[in-house]
Design an enzyme around this catalytic site. Structure first.
Site, PDB file in Angstrom:
ATOM      1  N   ASP A  54     -11.078 -34.599 -11.238  1.00 37.85           N
ATOM      2  CA  ASP A  54     -10.919 -33.904 -12.505  1.00 37.85           C
ATOM      3  C   ASP A  54     -11.996 -34.433 -13.456  1.00 37.85           C
ATOM      4  O   ASP A  54     -12.766 -35.337 -13.106  1.00 37.85           O
ATOM      5  CB  ASP A  54      -9.499 -34.086 -13.064  1.00 37.85           C
ATOM      6  CG  ASP A  54      -9.140 -32.966 -14.036  1.00 37.85           C
ATOM      7  OD1 ASP A  54     -10.056 -32.263 -14.514  1.00 37.85           O
ATOM      8  OD2 ASP A  54      -7.943 -32.777 -14.328  1.00 37.85           O
TER       9      ASP A  54
HETATM   10  C1  BGC Z   1      -8.463 -30.342 -16.646  1.00 38.49           C
HETATM   11  C2  BGC Z   1      -8.709 -29.469 -15.457  1.00 38.49           C
HETATM   12  C3  BGC Z   1      -9.919 -28.607 -15.664  1.00 38.49           C
HETATM   13  C4  BGC Z   1     -11.102 -29.489 -16.008  1.00 38.49           C
HETATM   14  C5  BGC Z   1     -12.405 -28.745 -16.179  1.00 38.49           C
HETATM   15  C6  BGC Z   1      -9.694 -31.055 -17.101  1.00 38.49           C
HETATM   16  O1  BGC Z   1      -9.465 -31.738 -18.293  1.00 38.49           O
HETATM   17  O2  BGC Z   1      -7.443 -31.266 -16.349  1.00 38.49           O
HETATM   18  O3  BGC Z   1      -7.569 -28.704 -15.179  1.00 38.49           O
HETATM   19  O4  BGC Z   1     -10.168 -27.846 -14.508  1.00 38.49           O
HETATM   20  O5  BGC Z   1     -10.808 -30.197 -17.213  1.00 38.49           O
HETATM   21  O6  BGC Z   1     -12.438 -27.967 -17.298  1.00 38.49           O
END
Ligand code: BGC
Length: 756
Positions: A283
């Site tokens: 993530d």
């Molecule tokens: C979130 C994800 C997301 C990623 C990219 C993160 O903070 O937890 O779900 O895909 O950001 O935007």
């Protein structure tokens, strides 16, 4: 002859790699890999965002273009539009040594530009065909805009409405969650990833992210393996079984090891046990965040993550900046990097990018495929099916199309809060507010509008919920002035429709709340409206289950609409005026108060179960609250009524490997045609680990004309009776079972059978 000799070494290599790693081996990929330097391989493991989108972590990528030229980037997100994507690909193709195209990712959580309801809302439709088609539509729009990789579906089970991200998933149940995960993966990916209107899906967030302690985002998770396997892991596995191309690790730790660096999770479970063949991405900066978790410095956590089986590092550049050193110091092997790189290149191959890097850069597509009238109509239909009728006081709903309506509330004429959280690709200004929708659907109705109250008068809360743009505007008029305008309008009305609830960013990422009731400013408004003695309909917006016991006890009707998306107003009007009879059913229990959380239908009986509606000392209950939720899982009313009868099983006993049919007669006994979600719950009477009181094991959404009836048959196989025992073996134990069938998880009609 010559040609044959040339490819022979490659074929031998492919065979050897396959033998050693069990990885997919594709000649194009192996040929590329054989030419790559260690640095270039590491480059493919790097995912960057040039900014412009939502940056949820503290790091933002810099010098992106130079890094692409240098072969230091495997993929980008936050870039869209066929021209921009083409430009980005051109940098890679024309300037980097090996000309490897980029993955272009995005968060398309509930529609691309044609935003449909938040996932928790879509789930409430219990309509798998609709969900698959919604994902298909999102894929068609997103790929028209250059995107080939989606960070969805989010399949985290959550039983905690304080957690803001409950809005992004399907709710509390692993069976329903698995069905939805499957439908979404199919919808995004289709049968062939290389077709230009399908995109690669990402199952996220692996794993257990929905069980963060106290519902506080990014918090720790501590859970028994038995609970994990039975209750939380199935939807991730379902996505894997549906062929999902990638998986994203979660921010939380599991058994003390951050998911992003958790070898048991990524390698043993995901790859070895479940047979996942795609690649795993972190993530946003979750590799770097392992430093704050207490796992070591950037080099150590990067090495740990790679060794755990992580393939791609989102934004943090820990892989890019430390892996080479770790190879030199013997902390990771070049072989591990090659394996990760192979997975990324294989995804590119499957998307057809190695064949044509500009496959998703067709400038003629956006005008044809994005925000079309057909797509908006689909979004409207999905929204109508997502609404849940929680209460219909004196059958006030549906409304007459020529009624005098006092439309009131901070969300009644608002564009900012229709789309809901995590809709960064949508444009709130294109959404239909409720006022406009009512006028569209019932031009003869006499509608007055007054805001009546602010979403909240708590300026600190409003400020905190405004991070992604101005979503919560606080009116400069006094609360008294706003209220008196609303009351004045209400005087001449037949009915008051109050559009109230949460702003979009009261839910979502980093939007956990300890108080999940309707904000005070709106409570005052609702009470004053009820005091007028007129019929009041609450149209309730929220990204989560709310605690609304107080409002429920008022003489009001309540239609739960979540955040309905770009067609919000039209869809709400369709349901309020009865053009569509509501059919949504809750997919997460609604607590009476925050103290009941976590609350869910598949709870255990305990040794001292309490009677449902009364207090008894020394039983498992509360001194100050009932234990049952306000609205159970699976609950939702219709303008018509359904009667269940003749529940039967086609055999009393059955054997492993066989199946059993459970049938029930459902009759539409009311005055409207309508749809009903027939739900089947199973109770295992005795088993080696304590069973839940009941678990969802089947459902079917049916349509019945008024007065019509139908026999619905749901099939249970012996596999449906299986669970993970204390040795984590997936078994069905012989013994007695009960099935309950009905319109929600409190279904009372039951039948018994035995597994021999
Ligand atoms: C979130 C994800 C997301 C990623 C990219 C993160 O903070 O937890 O779900 O895909 O950001 O935007």
């Amino acid at each position: 002859m010559k040609q044959k000799y040339k490819i022979l070494p490659l074929l031998i290599l492919i065979f050897a790699v396959y033998k050693m790693t069990g990885q997919k081996t594709i000649p194009e990929v192996e040929s590329l890999l054989s030419k790559m330097t260690l640095e270039e391989k590491i480059g493919q493991l790097n995912l960057l965002t040039p900014g412009g989108g939502i940056a949820t972590g503290s790091v933002v990528s810099e010098n992106v273009e130079a890094k692409i030229r240098a072969g230091q980037v495997g993929g980008l997100f936050g870039v869209s539009g066929p021209e921009k994507v083409r430009q980005a690909q051109e940098i890679a193709i024309k300037n980097s040594r090996l000309k490897i195209p980029l993955l272009i990712g995005s968060d398309i959580i509930h529609g691309y530009k044609t935003t449909y309801p938040i996932p928790l809302g879509v789930a409430a439709s219990w309509n798998m065909e609709l969900i698959e088609n919604a994902a298909k539509m999102a894929a068609k729009e997103a790929t028209a805009d250059g995107i080939n990789w989606n960070f969805s579906p989010m399949v985290d089970i959550s039983r905690d409405a304080r957690w803001g991200r409950i809005s992004e998933g399907s709710g509390e149940d692993p069976y329903l969650g698995s069905a939805i995960a499957t439908a979404m993966v199919k919808g995004y990916q289709g049968d062939d990833l290389s077709i230009s209107h399908t995109m690669m899906a990402t199952v996220k967030h692996l794993a257990l992210y929905g069980a963060v302690e106290a519902g506080r985002d990014y918090n720790s998770v501590d859970m028994s393996k038995v609970k994990m396997y039975n209750q939380y892991l199935p939807p991730y596995q379902a996505a894997v079984n549906a062929g999902v191309g990638s998986a994203m690790t979660s921010f939380n730790d599991i058994d003390g090891i951050p998911a992003t660096g958790n070898k048991w999770l990524i390698t043993d479970l995901l790859r070895k046990q479940w047979g996942f063949k795609g690649f795993v991405v972190s993530d946003y900066t979750s590799v770097n965040e392992m430093i704050a978790h207490g796992s070591g410095d950037l080099q150590a956590v990067s090495a740990q993550s790679l060794n755990a089986g992580l393939d791609m590092d989102m934004v943090g550049e820990g892989f890019l900046t430390t892996l080479k050193k770790s190879v030199q110091e013997g902390k990771v092997t070049e072989e591990a990097i090659t394996i990760a790189c192979r997975r990324i290149l294989t995804a590119k191959y499957e998307l057809g990018l190695l064949d044509d890097p500009y496959r998703y850069s067709d400038t003629s597509r956006p005008a044809k495929d994005i925000l079309t009238a057909e797509n908006r109509l689909a979004a409207r239909k999905i929204a109508t099916q997502s609404f849940v009728l929680l209460k219909n006081e004196n059958n006030v709903l549906p409304l007459q199309k020529d009624a005098k309506i006092a439309l009131v509330g901070p969300l009644a004429n608002d564009k900012n809060n229709m789309l809901g959280t995590w809709a960064p690709t949508g444009d709130p200004q294109l959404s239909i507010p409720v006022l406009e929708g009512l006028k569209n659907v019932a031009p003869k109705a006499k509608i007055s509008f007054a805001k009546g109250a602010n979403i909240t008068n708590d300026t600190e809360l409003a400020k905190r919920a405004n991070v992604f743009g101005l979503r919560v505007d606080i009116d400069t008029r006094t609360p008294e002035a706003m209220l008196s305008e609303a009351l004045k309008n209400s005087k001449h009305a037949d009915v008051i429709v109050a559009v109230v609830g949460e702003a979009s960013e009261f839910a979502g990422e980093a939007a956990s709340r300890t108080d999940i009731s309707i904000p005070q400013s709106q409570k005052k408004l609702i009470n004053a409206l009820v005091d007028t003695g007129k019929p009041v309909v609450l149209v309730l917006f929220s990204g989560r289950p709310l605690t609304i016991s107080e409002e429920f006890n008022l003489p009001v009707s309540i239609l739960q609409v979540w955040n309905p998306g770009v067609e919000a107003g039209n869809a709400i009007a369709d349901v309020l005026f009865g053009d569509y009879n509501p059919s949504g059913k809750l997919t997460a229990s609604w607590p009476r108060n925050v103290g009941q959380i976590p609350i869910y239908h598949s709870m255990k009986n305990t040794g001292r179960p309490a009677p449902t509606h009364q207090f008894e000392k020394f039983k498992s209950n509360y001194l100050d609250s009932e234990i049952s939720p306000l609205f159970p899982f699976g609950y939702g009313l219709s303008y018509t009524s359904f009667e269940y009868s003749e529940l039967a099983v086609n055999k009393d006993k059955f054997k492993q490997g066989e199946s059993i049919n459970v049938s029930v007669r459902v009759k539409n006994t009311g005055d409207y045609d309508g749809e009903e979600v027939v739900q089947l719950y199973l109770k295992d009477q005795v088993r080696s680990i304590t069973p839940p009181v009941r678990q969802l094991k089947g459902f079917q959404k049916i349509f019945l004309k008024k007065g019509a009836s139908k026999t619905v048959t749901l099939t249970l196989s012996a596999d449906d009776l299986k669970f993970y025992n204390s040795e984590l073996k997936f078994v069905a134990e012989p013994g007695k079972f009960k099935v309950f069938v009905g319109g929600n998880s409190n279904a009372e009609m039951s039948a018994d059978f035995e597994l021999e």
